[in-house]
Design a protein around this motif. Sequence first.
Motif, PDB file in Angstrom:
ATOM      1  N   CYS A  90       0.836  -1.204   0.000  1.00  0.00           N
ATOM      2  CA  CYS A  90       0.000   0.000   0.000  1.00  0.00           C
ATOM      3  C   CYS A  90       0.867   1.249   0.000  1.00  0.00           C
TER       4      CYS A  90
ATOM      5  N   ALA B  35      -2.465   5.787  -1.237  1.00  0.00           N
ATOM      6  CA  ALA B  35      -3.165   6.653  -2.184  1.00  0.00           C
ATOM      7  C   ALA B  35      -4.568   6.985  -1.706  1.00  0.00           C
ATOM      8  N   GLY B  36      -5.154   6.112  -0.923  1.00  0.00           N
ATOM      9  CA  GLY B  36      -6.453   6.400  -0.332  1.00  0.00           C
ATOM     10  C   GLY B  36      -7.646   6.164  -1.247  1.00  0.00           C
TER      11      GLY B  36
ATOM     12  N   CYS C 281      -9.044   3.444  -2.015  1.00  0.00           N
ATOM     13  CA  CYS C 281      -9.954   2.439  -1.455  1.00  0.00           C
ATOM     14  C   CYS C 281     -10.908   3.072  -0.448  1.00  0.00           C
TER      15      CYS C 281
ATOM     16  N   CYS D 271      -6.909   0.725  -6.945  1.00  0.00           N
ATOM     17  CA  CYS D 271      -5.715   0.765  -6.094  1.00  0.00           C
ATOM     18  C   CYS D 271      -4.452   0.724  -6.950  1.00  0.00           C
TER      19      CYS D 271
END
Length: 67
Positions: A10, A13-14, A16, A55
């Motif tokens: 991960c 990036a946010g 999700c 994502c």
Amino acid sequence: MRIEVDTGRCCGAGMCALTAPAVFDQDEEAGTVLLLTPEPLASQFAAVQEAAQLCPAGAITILEDKA
Ligand code: SF4
């Protein structure tokens, strides 16, 4: 349906958490994904699938139940 997230991949990036906020959140300190709902309802499937596709790190894995 079950979901797994790889916090090592991960990049925070946010996408999700924006796409499926009932299922994903972001750790306020680390910035990485927090899995709120490892076994989402069928009604959440479309949002989860979209989040996995969006994502950029490919950190979201959807494991579909074998019926
Ligand atoms: S969209 Fe992917 S990279 Fe971004 S916070 Fe979620 S899991 Fe991490």
